[in-house]
Write a protein that holds these residues in place. Structure first.
Motif, PDB file in Angstrom:
ATOM      1  N   TYR A   1      18.089 -86.489 -38.093  1.00 32.43           N
ATOM      2  CA  TYR A   1      19.268 -85.882 -38.711  1.00 32.43           C
ATOM      3  C   TYR A   1      20.228 -86.993 -39.115  1.00 32.43           C
ATOM      4  CZ  TYR A   1      23.752 -83.453 -39.010  1.00 32.43           C
ATOM      5  OH  TYR A   1      24.967 -82.994 -39.431  1.00 32.43           O
ATOM      6  N   THR A   2      20.590 -87.033 -40.389  1.00 28.29           N
ATOM      7  CA  THR A   2      21.430 -88.126 -40.904  1.00 28.29           C
ATOM      8  C   THR A   2      22.813 -87.663 -41.316  1.00 28.29           C
ATOM      9  OG1 THR A   2      20.469 -87.801 -43.119  1.00 28.29           O
ATOM     10  CG2 THR A   2      19.445 -89.462 -41.699  1.00 28.29           C
ATOM     11  N   GLY A   3      23.213 -86.505 -40.858  1.00 30.45           N
ATOM     12  CA  GLY A   3      24.544 -86.005 -41.175  1.00 30.45           C
ATOM     13  C   GLY A   3      24.506 -84.925 -42.240  1.00 30.45           C
ATOM     14  N   GLY A   4      25.682 -84.369 -42.518  1.00 28.97           N
ATOM     15  CA  GLY A   4      25.778 -83.307 -43.508  1.00 28.97           C
ATOM     16  C   GLY A   4      25.731 -81.939 -42.846  1.00 28.97           C
ATOM     17  N   PRO A   5      25.890 -80.865 -43.654  1.00 29.39           N
ATOM     18  CA  PRO A   5      25.873 -79.508 -43.109  1.00 29.39           C
ATOM     19  C   PRO A   5      24.543 -79.189 -42.425  1.00 29.39           C
ATOM     20  CG  PRO A   5      26.642 -79.534 -45.394  1.00 29.39           C
ATOM     21  CD  PRO A   5      26.091 -80.890 -45.110  1.00 29.39           C
ATOM     22  N   VAL A   6      24.611 -78.504 -41.299  1.00 30.63           N
ATOM     23  CA  VAL A   6      23.400 -78.081 -40.592  1.00 30.63           C
ATOM     24  C   VAL A   6      22.927 -76.772 -41.214  1.00 30.63           C
ATOM     25  CG1 VAL A   6      22.443 -77.385 -38.367  1.00 30.63           C
ATOM     26  CG2 VAL A   6      24.183 -79.183 -38.478  1.00 30.63           C
ATOM     27  N   PRO A   7      21.693 -76.714 -41.705  1.00 33.85           N
ATOM     28  CA  PRO A   7      21.209 -75.499 -42.382  1.00 33.85           C
ATOM     29  C   PRO A   7      21.165 -74.306 -41.441  1.00 33.85           C
ATOM     30  CG  PRO A   7      19.757 -77.374 -42.811  1.00 33.85           C
ATOM     31  CD  PRO A   7      20.676 -77.783 -41.714  1.00 33.85           C
ATOM     32  N   PHE A   8      21.332 -73.106 -42.013  1.00 28.09           N
ATOM     33  CA  PHE A   8      21.237 -71.879 -41.227  1.00 28.09           C
ATOM     34  C   PHE A   8      19.820 -71.778 -40.661  1.00 28.09           C
ATOM     35  CE2 PHE A   8      20.632 -67.289 -40.626  1.00 28.09           C
ATOM     36  CZ  PHE A   8      21.781 -66.983 -39.917  1.00 28.09           C
ATOM     37  N   GLY A   9      19.741 -71.451 -39.381  1.00 26.57           N
ATOM     38  CA  GLY A   9      18.446 -71.412 -38.700  1.00 26.57           C
ATOM     39  C   GLY A   9      18.288 -72.554 -37.717  1.00 26.57           C
ATOM     40  N   TYR A  10      19.238 -73.513 -37.786  1.00 32.35           N
ATOM     41  CA  TYR A  10      19.141 -74.706 -36.943  1.00 32.35           C
ATOM     42  C   TYR A  10      20.467 -74.976 -36.247  1.00 32.35           C
ATOM     43  CZ  TYR A  10      14.902 -75.438 -39.651  1.00 32.35           C
ATOM     44  OH  TYR A  10      13.680 -75.274 -40.247  1.00 32.35           O
ATOM     45  N   THR A  11      20.389 -75.804 -35.217  1.00 29.32           N
ATOM     46  CA  THR A  11      21.579 -76.254 -34.498  1.00 29.32           C
ATOM     47  C   THR A  11      21.385 -77.722 -34.149  1.00 29.32           C
ATOM     48  OG1 THR A  11      23.039 -75.785 -32.634  1.00 29.32           O
ATOM     49  CG2 THR A  11      20.675 -75.646 -32.213  1.00 29.32           C
ATOM     50  N   LEU A  12      22.438 -78.376 -33.694  1.00 30.95           N
ATOM     51  CA  LEU A  12      22.352 -79.773 -33.282  1.00 30.95           C
ATOM     52  C   LEU A  12      22.301 -79.852 -31.758  1.00 30.95           C
ATOM     53  CD1 LEU A  12      24.905 -81.593 -35.634  1.00 30.95           C
ATOM     54  CD2 LEU A  12      22.411 -81.592 -35.783  1.00 30.95           C
ATOM     55  N   VAL A  13      21.422 -80.723 -31.250  1.00 29.84           N
ATOM     56  CA  VAL A  13      21.335 -80.921 -29.809  1.00 29.84           C
ATOM     57  C   VAL A  13      21.584 -82.391 -29.508  1.00 29.84           C
ATOM     58  CG1 VAL A  13      19.766 -79.007 -29.384  1.00 29.84           C
ATOM     59  CG2 VAL A  13      18.822 -81.239 -29.977  1.00 29.84           C
ATOM     60  N   ASN A  14      22.256 -82.640 -28.399  1.00 34.97           N
ATOM     61  CA  ASN A  14      22.571 -84.014 -27.980  1.00 34.97           C
ATOM     62  C   ASN A  14      21.315 -84.655 -27.393  1.00 34.97           C
ATOM     63  OD1 ASN A  14      23.598 -86.383 -26.900  1.00 34.97           O
ATOM     64  ND2 ASN A  14      25.512 -85.412 -26.253  1.00 34.97           N
ATOM     65  N   THR A  15      20.920 -85.807 -27.948  1.00 37.80           N
ATOM     66  CA  THR A  15      19.701 -86.476 -27.494  1.00 37.80           C
ATOM     67  C   THR A  15      19.942 -87.417 -26.320  1.00 37.80           C
ATOM     68  OG1 THR A  15      20.025 -88.326 -29.037  1.00 37.80           O
ATOM     69  CG2 THR A  15      18.797 -86.409 -29.851  1.00 37.80           C
ATOM     70  N   GLY A  16      21.217 -87.718 -26.058  1.00 39.34           N
ATOM     71  CA  GLY A  16      21.522 -88.681 -25.011  1.00 39.34           C
ATOM     72  C   GLY A  16      21.480 -90.120 -25.497  1.00 39.34           C
ATOM     73  N   ARG A  17      21.147 -90.299 -26.784  1.00 39.49           N
ATOM     74  CA  ARG A  17      21.109 -91.640 -27.348  1.00 39.49           C
ATOM     75  C   ARG A  17      22.445 -91.951 -28.014  1.00 39.49           C
ATOM     76  NH1 ARG A  17      16.804 -89.302 -29.981  1.00 39.49           N
ATOM     77  NH2 ARG A  17      17.700 -89.853 -32.014  1.00 39.49           N
ATOM     78  N   LEU A  18      22.715 -93.255 -28.184  1.00 37.39           N
ATOM     79  CA  LEU A  18      23.918 -93.717 -28.873  1.00 37.39           C
ATOM     80  C   LEU A  18      23.505 -94.574 -30.053  1.00 37.39           C
ATOM     81  CD1 LEU A  18      26.155 -94.795 -25.849  1.00 37.39           C
ATOM     82  CD2 LEU A  18      26.216 -92.622 -27.086  1.00 37.39           C
ATOM     83  N   ASN A  19      24.266 -94.481 -31.171  1.00 36.36           N
ATOM     84  CA  ASN A  19      23.982 -95.349 -32.309  1.00 36.36           C
ATOM     85  C   ASN A  19      24.669 -96.695 -32.119  1.00 36.36           C
ATOM     86  OD1 ASN A  19      26.685 -94.993 -32.957  1.00 36.36           O
ATOM     87  ND2 ASN A  19      26.285 -93.553 -34.625  1.00 36.36           N
ATOM     88  N   LYS A  20      24.587 -97.568 -33.118  1.00 40.15           N
ATOM     89  CA  LYS A  20      25.149 -98.921 -33.004  1.00 40.15           C
ATOM     90  C   LYS A  20      26.658 -98.918 -32.810  1.00 40.15           C
ATOM     91  CE  LYS A  20      21.524-101.221 -35.667  1.00 40.15           C
ATOM     92  NZ  LYS A  20      21.208-101.997 -36.892  1.00 40.15           N
ATOM     93  N   LYS A  21      27.314 -97.823 -33.269  1.00 39.61           N
ATOM     94  CA  LYS A  21      28.759 -97.735 -33.118  1.00 39.61           C
ATOM     95  C   LYS A  21      29.170 -97.060 -31.811  1.00 39.61           C
ATOM     96  CE  LYS A  21      29.695 -97.681 -38.092  1.00 39.61           C
ATOM     97  NZ  LYS A  21      30.324 -96.946 -39.225  1.00 39.61           N
ATOM     98  N   GLY A  22      28.169 -96.752 -30.979  1.00 37.67           N
ATOM     99  CA  GLY A  22      28.464 -96.138 -29.695  1.00 37.67           C
ATOM    100  C   GLY A  22      28.672 -94.640 -29.764  1.00 37.67           C
ATOM    101  N   ARG A  23      28.354 -94.037 -30.894  1.00 31.91           N
ATOM    102  CA  ARG A  23      28.529 -92.586 -31.036  1.00 31.91           C
ATOM    103  C   ARG A  23      27.250 -91.852 -30.635  1.00 31.91           C
ATOM    104  NH1 ARG A  23      31.177 -92.970 -37.085  1.00 31.91           N
ATOM    105  NH2 ARG A  23      33.176 -93.906 -36.468  1.00 31.91           N
TER     106      ARG A  23
END
Length: 534
Positions: A157-179
């Motif tokens: 997932y690279t950002g943008g609106p999440v399509p209907f039928g889906y949700t976002l789940v926290n993977t426990g990973r952090l990107n280079k900016k610590g997010r």
């Protein structure tokens, strides 16, 4: 004392200091430099989230305001942190800087000093500087685009609106900016509604407006918290992510099974229905735009004389008998809209009895279902398919060999051009030009032939993959047809039949969908019966 105007610019909103709503690093550097030079800073111009590479100076308010101030002689020096803050467009920004200098404005950079135009070397250095800046922007843009494509290809997932039928789940990973990094996952409740939308569209012919009504009445909301509309339903039906593929431009990920909500066959049928509904020409449209009407063939059948679609009316036959009593009978009829409104010189009848035509078509459909073969032998089908693919590959290999020869010949001919012009070749320039043109045409023809064969192979592969699902759907139609609703029957008929034409005297011409030929044992007999009398 000389008056200085400053320009601060960052390309993205994320680079703006959120607490101060400012660009402090550039501001502080410019203030320190001005103090050191003994200058007084008058006005400061800020551009927050404006790309100097993508946005022309003509569309940047700060640049236009600075140019107006320069014409009014309001300041003497334009100061920036670096010259690329003015812009990064190689065929525009150098001339913007030169324009300010011609107006008597000295252009200074904290890091690079003053840009002069006193010699050709100055002008050349000015151009080279912005040419390099433009190149760096292109490289940065390319790196970002490539990485985004790689992430999409990996199914991330690279950002943008999440399509209907889906949700976002926290993977426990952090990107280079610590997010925190999130992944897409199927939302079970919304996924059920997505399947319902596809079922209503494919099986009952519901339009996007009616599907939106279903979701709104159930209290469902879009991810923006608003009601569903025809457009939002259309976006759901067109979203290939529902089949498990993450798509970004020309980049498509491998199938992500855990993201698949809709099977390929159902998705392709939905696309065909949507495409057909967009066809404005009634003669070429095969799917009824609306299935809400109560008559079986309205929106599917056309007049064989003028080509216009037939709609339905409740026709009242009324006359007085000899004994003085009145005879009244209300019955539905198909009506040629063009003839009834005098829109063309149609030689057919104006109306046709609904029951007479519907019964004739249903009889033909029943005969089709009664002749269903046993389930196709997948082993035999695969053997035949592999043999056919081998034939395609052999043809492509032969053509590619020929293409290589043609390209080698073209290379040799092109190497003769210089000698021909000098009179040292066996070919005259005219003859050589004709031979080169002929060889280029052969290359184009061979490349086109290879592309055609590759496209046919792709089409055959898709047909093979969808054959068993098509058969299962076909058998399902046979079992449910008699008990199905009018809407369902209408969609089944629109899949089995590509066109129904009615002529004067209740003569019907029916074109059967050849996709289902393999499933019927008496297809040839059915095809001969395609012209029937109701």
């Amino acid at each position: 004392m000389e008056t200085v105007y400053t320009l601060y610019r960052v390309s993205t909103k994320q680079q703006v200091d959120k607490t101060k709503d400012d660009i402090p690093m550039q501001r502080e550097a410019c203030h320190e430099f001005a103090e050191k030079m003994g200058w007084t800073i008058g006005k400061e111009f800020l551009e927050k989230g404006v790309s100097g590479f993508k946005v022309s100076a003509n569309n940047r308010d700060a640049i236009q305001d600075l140019k107006a101030a320069a014409l009014n002689k309001e300041f003497d020096i334009l100061l920036v942190f670096m010259f690329d803050r003015i812009g990064r467009i190689d065929d525009e920004t150098p001339f913007i800087v030169e324009w300010f200098v011609k107006q008597g404005i000295r252009v200074w950079s904290v890091q690079e000093g003053e840009q002069r135009f006193e010699s050709h070397v100055d002008k050349l250095m000015n151009y080279i500087r912005f040419w390099q800046a433009s190149g760096e922007s292109e490289k940065t843009s390319m790196r970002i685009k490539t990485r985004m494509q790689q992430l999409k290809a990996e199914g991330s997932y690279t950002g943008g609106p999440v399509p209907f039928g889906y949700t976002l789940v926290n993977t426990g990973r952090l990107n280079k900016k610590g997010r925190e990094v999130h992944d897409l996952a199927v939302d079970p409740i919304e996924a059920d509604w997505v399947r319902e939308i596809f079922s209503k569209t494919v099986n009952e012919g519901y339009g996007t407006f009616r599907c939106a009504e279903i979701l709104n009445k159930a209290g469902m909301k879009t991810h923006k918290g608003s009601k569903f509309t025809s457009n939002s339903i259309n976006r759901i039906l067109r979203n290939k992510l529902l089949t498990g593929f993450v798509v970004s431009g020309d980049t498509e990920s491998p199938r992500m099974k855990d993201l698949q909500i809709i099977d390929d066959y159902t998705f392709e049928r939905a696309q065909r229905i949507l495409d057909q509904r967009m066809v404005k020409n009634e003669k070429t449209r095969e799917i009824a735009r609306k299935t809400k009407t109560k008559q079986l063939l309205s929106g599917i059948m056309v007049c064989g004389h003028c080509g216009g679609h037939l709609s339905t009316i409740k026709h009242t036959d009324r006359h007085t008998r000899k004994d003085g009593t009145e005879y009244v009978k209300i019955q539905p009829k198909y009506i040629c809209y063009h003839k009834s409104r005098g829109l063309c010189q149609c030689s057919g009848s104006t109306t046709y009895l609904v029951t007479r035509i519907d019964d004739a078509i249903c009889e033909l459909i029943h005969e089709m279902f009664e002749s269903i073969k046993e389930s196709p032998d997948e082993a035999v089908l695969k053997k035949n398919f592999d043999k056919e693919m081998a034939g395609y590959r052999a043809k492509i290999t032969k053509l590619e060999h020929e293409l290589g020869k043609h390209r080698q010949q073209l290379e040799k001919l092109e190497s003769e051009v210089a000698d021909s012009l000098m009179g040292n070749s066996q070919f005259s320039p005219d003859v050589l030009s004709k031979v080169i043109k002929s060889t280029e045409e052969k290359i184009s023809e061979t490349e086109a032939a290879i592309e055609t064969l590759n496209n046919e192979m792709t089409g055959k592969k898709k047909s093979m993959e969808s054959l068993k699902p098509m058969y299962d759907v076909f058998v399902g139609w046979a079992k449910e047809f008699d008990e199905a609703s009018i809407e369902r029957k209408k969609m089944i008929i629109s899949q089995l039949v590509t066109k129904i034409e009615v002529f004067k005297g209740y003569k019907l011409n029916v074109e059967l969908n050849m996709d289902y030929q393999e499933f019927c044992s008496n297809w040839d007999i059915l095809s001969m019966k395609s012209t029937i009398n109701a």
